[in-house]
Write an enzyme that holds these catalytic residues in place. Structure first.
Site, PDB file in Angstrom:
ATOM      1  N   HIS A   1       0.646  -1.211  -0.164  1.00  0.00           N
ATOM      2  CA  HIS A   1      -0.040  -0.043   0.106  1.00  0.00           C
ATOM      3  C   HIS A   1       0.658   1.375   0.023  1.00  0.00           C
ATOM      4  O   HIS A   1       0.510   2.293  -0.677  1.00  0.00           O
ATOM      5  CB  HIS A   1      -1.257  -0.045   1.172  1.00  0.00           C
ATOM      6  CG  HIS A   1      -2.313  -0.764   0.685  1.00  0.00           C
ATOM      7  ND1 HIS A   1      -3.164   0.228  -0.188  1.00  0.00           N
ATOM      8  CD2 HIS A   1      -2.815  -1.812   0.379  1.00  0.00           C
ATOM      9  CE1 HIS A   1      -4.247  -0.474  -0.589  1.00  0.00           C
ATOM     10  NE2 HIS A   1      -3.900  -1.690  -0.217  1.00  0.00           N
TER      11      HIS A   1
ATOM     12  N   CYS B   1      -8.016  -1.660 -13.578  1.00  0.00           N
ATOM     13  CA  CYS B   1      -7.697  -0.974 -12.756  1.00  0.00           C
ATOM     14  C   CYS B   1      -6.585  -1.176 -11.711  1.00  0.00           C
ATOM     15  O   CYS B   1      -6.120  -0.381 -10.718  1.00  0.00           O
ATOM     16  CB  CYS B   1      -8.810  -0.332 -11.864  1.00  0.00           C
ATOM     17  SG  CYS B   1      -9.469  -1.719 -10.877  1.00  0.00           S
TER      18      CYS B   1
END
Ligand code: PEP
Ligand code: MG
Length: 608
Positions: A221, A535
């Site tokens: 992340h 995506c």
């Protein structure tokens, strides 16, 4: 792209510096390390150590007027620690007749009442002008040094007691600091083990200029976030937490994965020049905003943005995107004690949808799990969270959370084109269950006379598990669009943890199985006559653009920072050539042959 020079290895500063001391200066000894650059660009900034597993703690200088505040933070943490000891003791008394813990806890409690530890920490905060965490660490180290010098078995046993008490205080200080958010210096470069989504959400991005993590990978992340914010980032420098200290000057070159700690003036000057070259190049890409996203043979490829945090929309709007292809909603749930309510989520979505001015916004319902697990959802800690209760599975077990999100979307649909995207789908049952809940939400809102548009939001699914691809025909018949999540699709297909740096070289988007799964998904969408978007991170890497459009994907969604580069690539490509290239790749089964063919195409070779 700019070229980074070869920097000869310079002497390594091996002696561990103590907290708050020897803040490195430009003329100090330089340390060079190499990791993986996961987000391009160059930064010259100040280190902010943010160790999320408490191997070290944030250390920073404070001003004189902050002394009482910092001492009070420390005393509060001591009180908190004392009351935790009391609770443990009470529990022990109930559990055991002759209370074996009380003598140990008497020692601990004694340490926390007017002892040298308490006085020492308060003095260090005042005299050295350092934060409470740094003062606790240095005081504990100093007491341990004294004890260690004594040749007494009983006393040396007490060192561990002192350390445990210190750790408990640090934990309490840090949980308090976490709730408040973290104070950062200007131009902060965050140095951390690996930042989870929860950690990153605490940071004030206005002050951050880059990230370096000791672990993590291009898929973690911290990397995704850095890319979406357009900040340089590097992962995989294992010893950095040991050698870097808050306040040190640091250069990071995210394009080439290089970190220079305490750089020489010569390197600062050199990297200032590289930085301005890089920024000039980035600015030159801005002209592309006005240009259409079409191949050289005039095939239109729709480009959309990914956002994690609502404020990223400012940056996104500057790139001239055709909509938001992925709005992750996990971030709305992190670092808070309550769940975000319908009204709050509705306001955020209404704002975003209105600002997109009619362009579509694809809102993904909560994909909690793995490294983004809000405390409020009380998900059990498991050994393998990537395979646990996450994504749509979790949402279907927390129906009220999902319905709150659906209601917020339904209401926001009155203000623009908002769509719903379900994460981590593995079977059509999940889609049907979600649709049933959506219909319930429509009825409940209408019963309360809350406006819901006639035309309901389109509902799509993330294709990010091999199961979803294998079931693509059934799934495609039951939804309005597909969105391919290559980050998870690659992880689950190749059995490679996307956050584990030790297997990051195996995270191969060009693996023959991945190319086949992408092809099958595109064919499934075509047969069902619904659009398919991609995506995952593959969309943002311009080196893969030819493959994706050659496979038939006509919509790519990515962090704003990557849009100009991908658009430039699209404009240089010819669709027929891209299709021939993909056909050649699909005919190959050896990963090494695929890489050779891929590199050849990049170098200008074309296939018939
Ligand atoms: C993906 O898996 O590719 C994706 C886009 O979702 P996330 O990165 O949020 O898991
Ligand atoms: Mg995913």
């Amino acid at each position: 792209m700019i070229n980074s020079t070869k920097i000869k290895k310079l002497p390594v500063f091996s002696k561990r510096r103590k907290a708050g001391q020897n803040i490195c200066t430009i003329d100090g000894l330089e340390i060079v390390r190499e990791g993986s650059g996961v987000s391009p660009g160059i930064v010259i900034g100040r280190v902010f150590v943010y160790d999320t597993v408490l191997k070290s703690v944030p250390q920073y200088k404070i001003s004189e007027e902050d002394i009482p505040l910092e001492q009070q933070r420390f005393l509060n943490a001591v009180q908190e620690t004392l009351s935790q000891f009391d609770t443990i003791l009470d529990k022990a008394k109930n559990a055991f007749e002759d209370d074996p813990l009380s003598s140990l806890f008497d020692v601990y409690r004694h340490m926390l009442k007017g002892s040298r530890l308490i006085r020492g920490v308060c003095n260090r905060i005042k005299n050295n002008l350092i934060n409470a965490e740094a003062a606790v660490q240095t005081e504990i180290a100093a007491i341990a040094d004294v004890f260690e010098a004594m040749d007494d078995v009983y006393i040396s046993g007490r060192i561990e007691d002192i350390r445990s008490v210190g750790i408990k205080i640090l934990r309490n200080l840090q949980s308090e600091a976490k709730e408040k958010s973290i104070r950062l210096p200007e131009n902060a470069v965050i140095i951390s083990n690996d930042l989870s989504a929860a950690d990153t959400a605490l940071l004030n991005f206005k002050k951050i200029t880059g990230f370096v993590t000791t672990g993590g990978s291009g898929q973690s992340h911290a990397a995704l976030l850095a890319r979406s914010l357009g900040m340089p980032a590097i992962v995989g420098i294992p010893d950095l937490l040991r050698i870097a200290h808050t306040g040190d000057i640091i250069i990071i070159d995210g394009t080439y994965g290089k970190v220079i700690l305490c750089p020489t003036q010569e390197h600062v000057d050199l990297y200032r020049k590289y930085r301005s070259d890089f920024l000039r190049w980035k600015r030159s890409l801005k002209r592309l905003r006005q240009q259409e996203s079409v191949t050289s043979d005039q095939v239109f490829i729709r480009l959309k943005g990914n956002i994690d945090l609502p404020h990223e929309i400012d940056f996104l709007l500057k790139t001239g995107v055709d909509g938001i292809g992925l709005m992750r909603s996990e971030y709305m749930f992190l670092n808070r004690k309550d769940l975000p309510q319908e009204e709050e989520q509705f306001e955020i979505l209404r704002n975003i949808v209105s600002r997109m001015d009619g362009k579509p916004v694809t809102f993904r319902t909560i994909d909690a799990g793995g490294d983004k697990c809000p405390d409020t959802l009380h998900t059990p800690k498991t050994d393998n969270p990537a395979l646990g209760l996450r994504g749509i599975r979790l949402a279907l077990k927390n129906v009220s959370v999902l319905k709150t999100q659906f209601k917020a979307v339904l209401r926001a649909k009155c203000f623009g084109d908002i769509r719903i995207l379900l994460p981590m789908v593995t079977s059509v049952d999940e889609v049907i269950a979600a649709k049933t809940l959506l219909a319930e939400c429509v009825n409940e809102l209408r019963e309360k006379s809350i406006p819901v548009p006639e035309q309901l939001p389109q509902l799509g699914i993330m294709v990010e598990t091999p199961a979803a691809v294998l079931e693509i025909d059934t799934l495609a018949k039951n939804c309005d669009f597909l969105s391919i999540g290559t980050n998870d699709l690659i992880q689950y297909t190749l059995a490679v943890d996307r956050t584990d740096v030790s297997v990051s070289s195996l995270f191969n988007p060009l693996h023959p199985s991945i190319l086949k799964l992408l092809k099958k998904t595109v064919d499934g969408a075509k047969n069902a006559n619904i659009p398919v978007n991609l995506c995952g991170d593959m969309a943002s890497n311009h080196r893969y653009t030819a493959i994706l459009i050659g496979l038939g994907i006509r919509e790519l969604s990515m962090p704003a920072i990557n849009i100009p580069m991908v658009k430039e690539k699209i404009r240089s490509l010819n669709l027929v050539q891209a299709q021939n290239f993909v056909n050649r790749l699909l005919s190959l089964s050896m990963p090494s042959d695929i890489i050779k063919t891929f590199n050849a195409f990049e170098e200008g070779v074309r296939f018939d």
